[in-house]
Scaffold this motif. Structure first.
Motif: not given
Length: 949
Positions: A329-333, A833-839, A861-869
């Protein structure tokens, strides 16, 4: 076991049906008796319980009351705390607080669809308290709400059985049959659980048939005979309907029909039965896969859905979707695919809107589900006030991205725009649309920007759409110009595409004067593609302008492009100068490394000469060693004279030390043989595919070949392990591991980050960096992952198991990674890491700000910043913001970086010349000729130089 259950059910139905006429009288008798002697009636038994209660019971009761109060306060702060609702309901049920319990369940059901277990507990509690007919009606209403949340055969069966208890009332039998028919429509096709409902329905009709039988020895009247025939036909019809549906245990149902029926089974029924059996054989692999799979069985359900979609039976497709959603029930797709199927295929209003409503209640954080819900309500003609109310609920759903709010506002504004009749100059709907546009802009500026530090709409798409509506549909260019002026003040004036968008709107609905004015401003402000804007301006004047307009446009564009070209030339010169400077610095660093390497080699040769001289003549000592104390390097066991140290130090500044007499050849050979003979580790690049590079190992690892061979033999046969040693014979912490087969090398990559002797071992593919200089191995994603959390602020003592205990309360945890440094020490960071984004989304809401071992953690929510090369210098081109790099020695940056030489004596390695304008320029000789050897200076020269200062 199933036969025993059916027997019990049969007996119960017989009993309930036979006693249907007496049900009302029994209920009345129970009502009379309850106040007198029943302990649940609230008589003297309460006082007796109070007098018999112990001190421990009172303490426990007080603790429960305090916990109930705490949970209620927490829910007043965050009403969407699912676990808090569950804990409160459990405590209230334990304490017997029926009024509060009913209220708590009611609040939770308004926010969330309830699970089968919660509904069954609630229904059983209400059934116990329902004695009067009015209370039974409330239970019926509760059942109606329960069957709408999910497709649950158990709830439908409980509903039907409860309704049988009311057959003594007027129209009771027809009501039971109606509930059974609805249950068969909802879950009668359920392959594994549908049989129970069919059998319950048949047993109910059999019980009615027995009550209609005449007394033994009597002759039935024509009315009785007609009723008996009608009842028999009902049972025949149920058997025939059931045998045409693929259900488990169909053979037993067929045998039961043969035994029950006095007439032979018709051929059409047998044909349908065999067809259903064939269909059942096709469904069995999918049902068996579901039985053997672990929750949530999403992949197995998806395969089952694809199978049913090919068959094309809408009822079966709907049922398998509902079964999948009951466990996912918690899977939006999954909700999105189901709703799309209903919208495009079935198009039944009640069914479609119910599915959309359940979708947004289960996954309120998914903006796509809310948008589809609004569209579905508009498509089926739902009242405007209800749609507006649903939109307000969407705004309070708590989306995880700023852009989600832009999308939901845009969907609502589109709906409001479709309601407006633009043939009228003014209308209530038009004013509502304009006020909604204004509110959307203000909402994104205030609410969204305050929460996410961005509005989510940098290009002002909502304001652009508002301007288009005003210009094209309302013929109000003045308002459109005001809106575009506001758009340009928000940092969009430097983009050519924004100016051209406004120009096209002005061109279509405005006048030439405003078009010309917009393009002149665009030429002045655009910084990304000024040539394109200039070309559009010249095209406009070529078609519609006068000579004066053309001259003004040519002059303006030429001046602007001249400035742009001048700026670009200066930037190119600056980049070229920086690139040249970087090349020179790189050459200087290379030369400094070569000089230091030569100095080290000379120093080691002198140490070897000293040892040889001590061996030949123990009484001989250098004169300088008697006058100056020896100085040792940190970590070096050999004594090195201060003069030698100064010689190496000055060599780094481009000065050569005093010349030493050449040593004999045989002495050099003895020095070289005195060092440990260590072969240089070579790697064959042709074997890269079967080789892995292992690093970050402990320098103190004893016998690394044996240790690593034991470790990597689990991946496959090891051909060779080549550890790398320093000149002193110590292990340098990395090596090459060569396998016999390529698949073994690929499997060895799975040992990356494995802890070996307290340090995480790094295992990476063996790649030639000279051929692939940009190759870099990073096994983890650097983009947004909605199913993964980033946790900071953890105590260093927190273990993986302890963190898993905290996280698994909010969903199924697939993996936990504690971030460590190269030495294996924790950094207080982790990825979960969870099974889905809802959890994951639920875990963020519940864990952010949680205290773990007296540390307040932060969860996102995991969203690493862009690495400055780092910018790579090219020929004639370098980064505009390049900073000259400090050149350190081979051992890195020292503690103080203080030089032991006076500043006046420090000289640059390349001569410089001072230009007339005060800027220092490189001499022409520096680029074509190598730097000259600095002239040796005497003590008198030093004194003169200092006196000049």
């Amino acid at each position: 076991r199933q036969a025993a259950e059916r027997g019990c059910l049969r007996r119960e139905l017989h009993k309930m049906a036979a006693a249907g006429a007496e049900a009302a009288a029994v209920a009345a008798e129970e009502e009379k008796r309850l106040p007198e002697g029943d302990p649940e009636s609230g008589g003297d038994s309460e006082d007796e319980g109070d007098s018999d209660s112990s001190g421990d019971g009172e303490d426990e009761e007080k603790e429960n009351e305090a916990e109930i109060q705490r949970l209620e306060e927490q829910l007043s702060i965050n009403a969407f705390d699912y676990n808090c609702h569950l804990d409160l309901i459990k405590l209230l049920r334990q304490e017997g607080e029926l009024v509060k319990l009913r209220r708590a369940r009611q609040k939770m059901s308004e926010l969330f669809p309830l699970t089968e277990e919660i509904w069954l507990d609630w229904l059983k509690d209400e059934i116990k308290m329902a004695s009067e007919s009015s209370e039974r009606e409330k239970v019926y209403e509760l059942f109606e709400r329960a069957v709408k949340d999910y497709i649950c055969p158990e709830i439908w069966l409980e509903y039907a059985q409860y309704s049988i208890g009311g057959i003594g009332q007027e129209g009771g039998i027809e009501k039971v049959r109606s509930i059974f028919e609805r249950a068969l429509t909802a879950v009668g096709l359920h392959v594994t659980k549908g049989t129970a409902l069919w059998e319950a329905y048949r047993e109910f009709e059999n019980a009615i048939l027995e009550t209609a039988q005449p007394a033994p020895g009597s002759v039935p009247s024509p009315e009785q005979q007609q009723m008996l025939c009608s009842q028999l036909e009902k049972i025949h019809t149920l058997f025939r309907r059931q045998l045409g549906i693929p259900l488990l245990d169909m053979e037993a149902s067929y045998a039961e029909y043969e035994e029950w029926s006095e007439d032979p089974i018709p051929e059409t029924i047998i044909k349908n039965y065999k067809k259903a059996l064939q269909q059942l054989e096709k469904c069995k692999p999918y049902e068996e896969a579901l039985l053997g799979a672990e929750t949530p069985k999403l992949a197995e359900y998806q395969a089952y859905i694809d199978f049913e979609m090919k068959a094309g039976d809408p009822a079966r497709i709907q049922l398998i979707y509902e079964r999948a959603l009951a466990e996912n029930c918690l899977v939006p797709d999954l909700w999105a695919r189901y709703n799309q199927y209903l919208d495009r295929q079935l198009k039944v209003k009640e069914l479609v809107l119910s599915a959309h409503d359940r979708a947004v209640r289960n996954c309120p954080w998914t903006v796509g589900l809310w948008i589809r819900y609004l569209l579905a309500m508009e498509r089926h003609g739902v009242d405007h006030s209800i749609i507006s109310e649903m939109f307000e609920k969407a705004l309070n759903a708590g989306f995880i991205q700023a852009t989600d709010y832009v999308e939901i506002w845009q969907a609502y504004l589109d709906y409001l725009r479709r309601r407006v009749d633009f043939t009228q100059d003014s209308s209530k709907e038009l004013e509502e649309l304009r006020s909604a546009f204004a509110r959307a802009v203000e909402y994104l500026k205030q609410e969204v920007e305050e929460r996410f530090s961005e509005s989510g709409d940098p290009s002002c798409t909502i304001m652009q759409n508002w301007a288009r509506v005003e210009a094209r549909l309302c013929n109000n260019m003045q308002k459109a110009r005001e809106l575009w002026d506001n758009i340009m003040t928000k940092g969009n004036a430097k983009y050519a595409n924004m100016w051209l968008e406004y120009y096209n709107l002005e061109r279509a609905h405005g006048d030439t004067q405003h078009c010309r004015k917009a393009l002149h401003r665009a030429v002045q402000c655009t910084s990304d593609y000024p040539e394109h804007v200039c070309e559009v301006l010249l095209t406009l004047e070529r078609i519609e302008g006068t000579l004066e307009d053309w001259d003004a446009a040519v002059q303006k564009t030429e001046n602007r492009l001249a400035r742009v070209n001048e700026q670009r030339a200066k930037a190119a010169e600056k980049e070229a100068a920086l690139a040249k400077q970087e090349e020179e610095k790189a050459e200087q660093r290379k030369q400094a490394r070569a000089e230091k390497k030569a100095s080290k080699k000379a120093k080691k040769n002198r140490i070897g000469d000293k040892r040889k001289a001590d061996d030949d003549d123990e009484g001989f000592q250098f004169h300088q060693s008697a006058e100056q104390p020896s100085k040792r390097h940190k970590g070096d066991g050999d004594g090195i004279h201060l003069e030698e140290d100064m010689e190496v130090e000055t060599g780094l500044f481009g000065r050569s030390g005093p010349e030493k007499p050449d040593r004999p050849r045989n002495q050099k050979e003895k020095v070289s043989t005195s060092r440990k003979d260590i072969p240089k580790v070579l790697h064959d690049s042709s074997k890269d595919n079967v080789t892995v590079f292992v690093s970050n190992l402990s320098y103190t690892m004893a016998d690394p070949e044996v240790k690593l061979k034991e470790l990597f033999e689990s991946c496959g046969e090891v051909a060779e392990i080549r550890p790398v040693f320093s000149n002193k014979g110590t292990f340098r912490g990395y090596c090459y591991v060569e396998f016999k087969e390529e698949k073994s090398a690929l499997q060895a990559l799975g040992l990356d980050r494995k802890v070996v002797e307290g340090r995480p071992m790094f295992v990476s593919p063996c790649v030639d960096k000279n051929k692939n200089p940009d190759f870099k191995v990073f096994r983890y994603s650097t983009t947004l992952e909605k199913h993964k959390l980033f946790i900071s602020g953890l105590p260093f003592s927190c273990t993986k198991e302890e963190l898993e205990d905290v996280c698994k309360a909010h969903g199924n945890v697939k993996d936990i990674r504690l971030v460590t440094n190269r030495a294996g020490k924790p950094k207080g960071l982790a990825y979960v890491e969870y099974e889905n984004e809802a959890q994951a989304s639920q875990a963020v809401l519940k864990m952010d700000g949680l205290t773990v071992k007296e540390h307040v953690i932060k969860v996102a929510i995991s969203n690493p910043p862009l690495r400055k090369l780092p910018d790579k210098p090219e020929a004639g081109r370098a980064s505009q913001f390049a900073v000259p790099r400090q050149v350190y020695g081979a051992r890195g940056k020292g503690r103080t970086q203080l030089s032991m030489m006076p500043r006046a004596l420090q000289r640059q390695s390349a001569p410089v010349a001072k230009a007339e304008n005060g800027m220092v320029q490189n001499s022409p000789a520096t680029s074509s000729e190598p730097p000259e050897e600095p002239k040796k200076m005497s003590n008198a020269d030093f004194a003169k130089m200092l006196l000049k200062k």
